[in-house]
Write an enzyme that holds these catalytic residues in place. Structure first.
Site, PDB file in Angstrom:
ATOM      1  CE1 TYR A  76      41.099  58.259  51.313  1.00  0.00           C
ATOM      2  CE2 TYR A  76      39.906  59.692  52.814  1.00  0.00           C
ATOM      3  CZ  TYR A  76      39.961  58.972  51.640  1.00  0.00           C
ATOM      4  OH  TYR A  76      38.881  58.953  50.806  1.00  0.00           O
TER       5      TYR A  76
ATOM      6  CE  LYS B 207      38.083  56.631  53.847  1.00  0.00           C
ATOM      7  NZ  LYS B 207      37.355  57.111  52.692  1.00  0.00           N
TER       8      LYS B 207
ATOM      9  CD  GLU C 178      33.061  52.466  46.141  1.00  0.00           C
ATOM     10  OE1 GLU C 178      32.691  52.538  47.319  1.00  0.00           O
ATOM     11  OE2 GLU C 178      34.235  52.221  45.814  1.00  0.00           O
TER      12      GLU C 178
ATOM     13  CG  LEU D  50      35.943  52.264  51.453  1.00  0.00           C
ATOM     14  CD1 LEU D  50      37.424  51.900  51.588  1.00  0.00           C
ATOM     15  CD2 LEU D  50      35.740  53.723  51.828  1.00  0.00           C
TER      16      LEU D  50
END
Ligand SMILES: Cc1ncc(COP(=O)(O)O)c(C=O)c1O
Length: 285
Positions: free
Chosen positions: A33, A147, A180, A204
């Site tokens: 996505y 993702k 992250e 990401l």
């Protein structure tokens, strides 16, 4: 008007957009996505998000049967028809609908869903609220650069943060390296240098992260795409997260410890200022 959507070539209301229960996104989380923010009725960093959707889908061998140009036209129509001034475009591609079997099915067309979510209030940097964070072990897979719609570890960690009264969980690997957040990239000012995890399979590559890096680079701020540890984080003079949804969000408190009395600090304030200038140039011009 309800939320407008586009599913496999057809425009409809989001509530009327239906996929079969055998869709591999539903059965296996077999999909990817991306999310784009809309400011002043225009999609911000559209090309970068489209290219990342394509990279993510190709990384798991989903060949979306529409070109990026065709997807761009669909997004333009959805924003225009929904008269959305401020909101999000959500795009999701799955491997399609087929009898449940782990092997890739043959001859199946991928499912592509795109919709526009109006957040109903104008975009504004004045809504900025510093975030409190907790730290948690990073329990995700080894391909976080894709993702994927498989967000279970992210969801569980963010829920833990919420239950602890925090807005984000900062994730770290077994050796103490900070990767992250559950839905953000993390920056910290360590010994006067802005640091963030380098591009790798453990994070990401955030579109907002990349914009922030450009701004800091052009502003001659001391900068290193070099991972930092939980220990470095506890001594950082400034910490902030970056993401499409939350933009540049200063972090006030980590695991109950104040990052700094002044939040946002000087570098984060500069970044927020320059980030909004970019939005205005791209979306208001
Ligand atoms: C795990 C993760 N890291 C980072 C980000 C930030 O990426 P972007 O700036 O492209 O929104 C996201 C956004 O969804 C994310 O889910």
């Amino acid at each position: 008007m309800g939320t407008l959507a586009w599913l496999n070539g057809n425009f409809c209301e989001l509530d009327d957009a239906k996929v079969g229960v055998q869709d591999r996104g539903f059965l296996f989380g077999d999909g990817v996505y991306d999310v784009i923010k809309i400011y002043y009725g225009r999609p911000f960093s559209l090309q970068a998000h489209l290219e990342r959707l394509q990279r993510s889908s190709l990384a798991i061998s989903i060949d979306i049967p529409y070109s990026l140009e065709e997807i761009e036209v669909v997004i333009g129509s959805l924003i225009k028809d929904s008269k959305c001034m401020s909101g999000f475009v959500y795009m999701q591609a799955t491997r399609g609908c087929a009898p449940r079997d782990h092997y890739f099915p043959s001859g199946v067309t991928p499912t592509l869903l795109i919709y526009v979510l109006d957040i109903g209030m104008p975009a504004s940097r004045d809504n900025l609220t510093p975030t409190d964070c907790i730290t948690l072990p990073d329990e995700r897979w080894m391909n976080c650069h894709i993702k994927s719609i498989n967000l279970l570890p992210n969801i569980l960690a963010l829920q833990k943060a919420k239950e602890a009264g925090a807005g984000e969980a900062i994730l770290y690997r077994a050796d103490g390296t900070v990767t992250e957040g559950t839905r953000t990239n993390i920056f910290a000012v360590v010994d006067g240098t802005v640091r963030t995890h380098p591009e790798s399979r453990h994070i990401l590559t955030g579109i907002t992260r990349n914009i922030a890096l450009d701004i800091l680079h052009n502003g001659n701020i001391r900068l290193a795409e070099k991972a930092f540890t939980i220990e470095d984080l506890s001594e950082a003079s400034e910490v902030w997260t970056t993401s499409t949804g939350l933009e540049i969000a200063p972090v006030k408190n980590i695991d109950g410890q104040l990052v700094n009395k002044v939040v946002p600090g000087p570098i984060c304030s500069f970044l927020i200022e320059e980030f909004w200038k970019k939005i205005e140039v791209e979306c208001c011009g």
